[in-house]
Design a protein around this motif. Structure first.
Motif, PDB file in Angstrom:
ATOM      1  N   ALA A 529      -4.218  -0.365  -8.424  1.00  0.00           N
ATOM      2  CA  ALA A 529      -4.691   0.814  -7.700  1.00  0.00           C
ATOM      3  C   ALA A 529      -6.212   0.958  -7.808  1.00  0.00           C
ATOM      4  O   ALA A 529      -6.895   1.280  -6.830  1.00  0.00           O
ATOM      5  N   GLN A 533      -9.009   0.720  -4.769  1.00  0.00           N
ATOM      6  CA  GLN A 533      -9.901   1.862  -4.538  1.00  0.00           C
ATOM      7  C   GLN A 533     -11.363   1.415  -4.541  1.00  0.00           C
ATOM      8  O   GLN A 533     -12.154   1.805  -3.666  1.00  0.00           O
ATOM      9  N   LYS A 534     -11.710   0.537  -5.467  1.00  0.00           N
ATOM     10  CA  LYS A 534     -13.096   0.086  -5.574  1.00  0.00           C
ATOM     11  C   LYS A 534     -13.466  -0.873  -4.450  1.00  0.00           C
ATOM     12  O   LYS A 534     -14.546  -0.758  -3.850  1.00  0.00           O
ATOM     13  N   ALA A 537     -11.706   1.056  -0.831  1.00  0.00           N
ATOM     14  CA  ALA A 537     -11.770   2.517  -0.672  1.00  0.00           C
ATOM     15  C   ALA A 537     -10.487   3.057  -0.059  1.00  0.00           C
ATOM     16  O   ALA A 537     -10.517   3.878   0.861  1.00  0.00           O
ATOM     17  N   GLU A 539      -6.406   4.571  -1.006  1.00  0.00           N
ATOM     18  CA  GLU A 539      -5.405   5.011  -1.967  1.00  0.00           C
ATOM     19  C   GLU A 539      -4.108   4.295  -1.609  1.00  0.00           C
ATOM     20  O   GLU A 539      -3.666   4.325  -0.461  1.00  0.00           O
TER      21      GLU A 539
END
Length: 580
Positions: A529, A533-534, A537, A539
């Motif tokens: 996750a 996200q990094k 970007a 979820e």
């Protein structure tokens, strides 16, 4: 008696690059030379040799035996396509007997017998087969699948050899008649038999031999690709016959266990032409890094084809870094584009040049534009797969069917003499895919770059989240590259309806996990996750699935559609509960 592999060149036979009207005429010519097929064990030991001369003799003999069955011209023969001389002989016998071979996959997992038998039954029934053949160890699967169906013969090579010789005249196919039916790799309950006439096969083999790979004297092939997939069947069985090329074979299952044997064969026998999807090259790198010894010389390898799935720039770089010290040249890579509906090949990147890496803006991709950008976290790279074969056309179109200019992303269409006749006995599906003007809707997305086609993904797999285009491959590769314990093929990204918001989608990332420790599993979920996200970007809901839990097509590619069906059907939830 010590076996000797067939030679690379036939001194007394002039090279002809698929300039025949039919496949059997190509074999008749190749049989005048010394080339042929060589079959090796997982350790690289030569176990069987089938010269083209022997292939022709045995195929013609078997064709006469098949004639004794009183079959109609064009009747279908389903064949479980393992990497054996017997498959090659039986396939070519159908060409002399006027029968249509239908190669189908071998079982791909130990636990899936019932599903495999059901799929095989659908394929036999779907093409209206009159005959069904399998290698000896797979006969039980075949007999179970064919039970109760109206076939004239269900058996193996021993059963065919026991047929009387009919003594009648052979009736081989003409150029306007069929050559084979190829099931698309995703075929399961509703199989799609791709109808490839002789003229279509020969057009594609001609394009490959004369333009794509520019076959020359001294060329030799090495392949682990399965005969039930177009790249293995057309690329490394039929096209070599039509271009008089010797081939060194490693069974697909042996490649999975001992990948570097493929490279050893190239080294030992001076292989010049060999292909693989990205995961095959990556597997070789992994074996080398895991300590498997390799001392070969890969300097003879002039066309290292890569196709069958998305070409991953990082995979190419890792392979060059790993095997450059053994003579492999970056200029050997030949990115290509094709599919079974076009026989095999649509395009080849220029030979003996460093492949084109196009770095584009991620933000622009979300607007269906491929705008150049500097390499970095806000960009991604695509590999150009070359222009269309001569005499063929590629177009990229928008949703309204209008051709798009270069660097605009749309749906890819293809037209030319290599396009299938249609899906066998499925006129509606054929009309949906093939226009009256001969344009094939490939189902792929991409863009044109200086006349070359660049593939960005499958249209049906594209994730659209809040108006943003997200390629599932980007999510999968980000996780696999960012977490050491994950391997290539361990992750599948899909989108599903969000139960909390009407008409909304959410991203679910399915991750194969080999640990049963609750803390390790929870850590893996968090790490995946965080990486997504990094890097992207987004979820995402991370769902752990058992090892080998992500389904593959018969060609070894990830099937996101089947993975999504498993997820929605609760299969992964049940597996999680069972492991708890």
């Amino acid at each position: 008696m010590t076996l000797t592999a067939t030679p690379t060149t036939s001194a007394s036979l002039a090279l002809r690059r698929a300039d025949f009207e039919t496949l059997w005429e190509g074999l008749d010519y190749a049989a005048r030379g010394d080339a042929g097929f060589n079959f090796f064990t997982a350790r690289g030991e030569l176990k069987q040799v089938l010269s083209f001369r022997a292939l022709r003799e045995q195929a013609r003999d078997l064709a006469q035996r098949l004639a004794a069955l009183g079959l109609a011209r064009g009747d279908r023969m389903v064949m479980i396509a393992d990497t054996t001389p017997e498959f090659c002989i039986t396939f070519m016998a159908t060409q002399y007997a006027g029968l249509v071979p239908v190669p189908v996959a071998i079982p791909t997992s130990l636990g899936g017998r019932a599903a495999y038998v059901q799929q095989l039954r659908h394929q036999i029934d779907g093409c209206g087969a009159k005959l069904a053949w399998a290698p000896g160890d797979l006969l039980p699967f075949l007999r179970e699948a064919a039970e109760g169906l109206a076939l004239k013969l269900v058996g193996g090579s021993a059963d065919l050899a026991a047929l009387p010789t009919g003594g009648g005249d052979l009736k081989p196919f003409a150029k306007d008649e069929p050559s084979y039916l190829q099931y698309s790799s995703g075929s399961t309950r509703f199989p799609k038999g791709i109808d490839i006439p002789q003229s279509v096969l020969l057009a594609n083999a001609f394009g490959i031999g004369n333009h794509g790979l520019q076959v020359r004297a001294g060329d030799r092939c090495a392949s682990w690709l399965p005969f039930y997939h177009d790249m293995g069947l057309v690329g490394f069985m039929l096209t070599p016959i039509l271009n008089q090329l010797s081939v060194d074979y490693l069974a697909t299952r042996d490649f999975a266990r001992r990948s570097l044997t493929w490279l050893n064969l190239i080294s030992e026998y001076g292989g010049t032409l060999a292909y693989s999807p990205s995961f095959g090259y990556d597997l070789c790198v992994r074996r080398l890094r895991d300590g498997t010894e390799f001392k070969g010389d890969l300097s003879s390898w002039r066309a290292a084809g890569i196709g069958g799935d998305m070409v991953q720039p990082a995979v190419l770089k890792r392979f060059v870094d790993a095997f450059g010290p053994f003579g492999f040249r970056e200029t050997a890579f030949c990115p290509s584009y094709g599919m079974a509906e076009t026989t095999l090949a649509m395009s080849f990147a220029p030979l003996e040049e460093v492949y084109t890496l196009d770095t584009v803006s991620r933000a622009a991709l979300e607007r269906d534009r491929a705008e150049p950008a500097e390499a970095g976290p806000d960009s991604r790279g695509f590999i150009a797969c070359g222009p269309a074969l001569p005499g063929h056309e590629l177009q990229v179109r928008d949703a309204a069917g209008k051709p798009l200019p270069e660097r605009r992303i749309g749906r890819i269409f293809f037209r030319g003499p290599s396009v299938m006749k249609g899906y066998f006995n499925q006129p509606e599906l054929t009309r949906e895919t093939l226009s009256p003007e001969g344009w094939l809707d490939t189902g792929d997305l991409g863009y044109l770059l200086n006349g070359q086609i660049v593939i960005t993904g499958r249209a049906k797999d594209l994730i659209i989240l809040n108006g943003r285009n997200i390629w599932p491959q980007d999510l999968e590769w980000a996780a696999e590259d960012g977490i050491d314990e994950l391997r290539r093929g361990d992750v599948a990204a899909i989108s599903v309806e969000n139960p909390d918001e009407e008409d909304a989608e959410r991203i679910v990332v399915l991750v194969q996990c080999r640990s049963s420790d609750p803390d390790a599993r929870a850590r893996l979920e968090r790490e995946v996750a965080a990486v997504l996200q990094k890097a992207m970007a987004v979820e995402a809901s991370v769902v752990l699935v058992p090892p080998h839990g992500l389904p593959q097509t018969s060609s070894g590619k990830l099937s996101r559609a089947k993975a999504k069906a498993n997820f929605l059907g609760g299969a992964y939830a049940r597996a999680e509960a069972a492991s708890a």
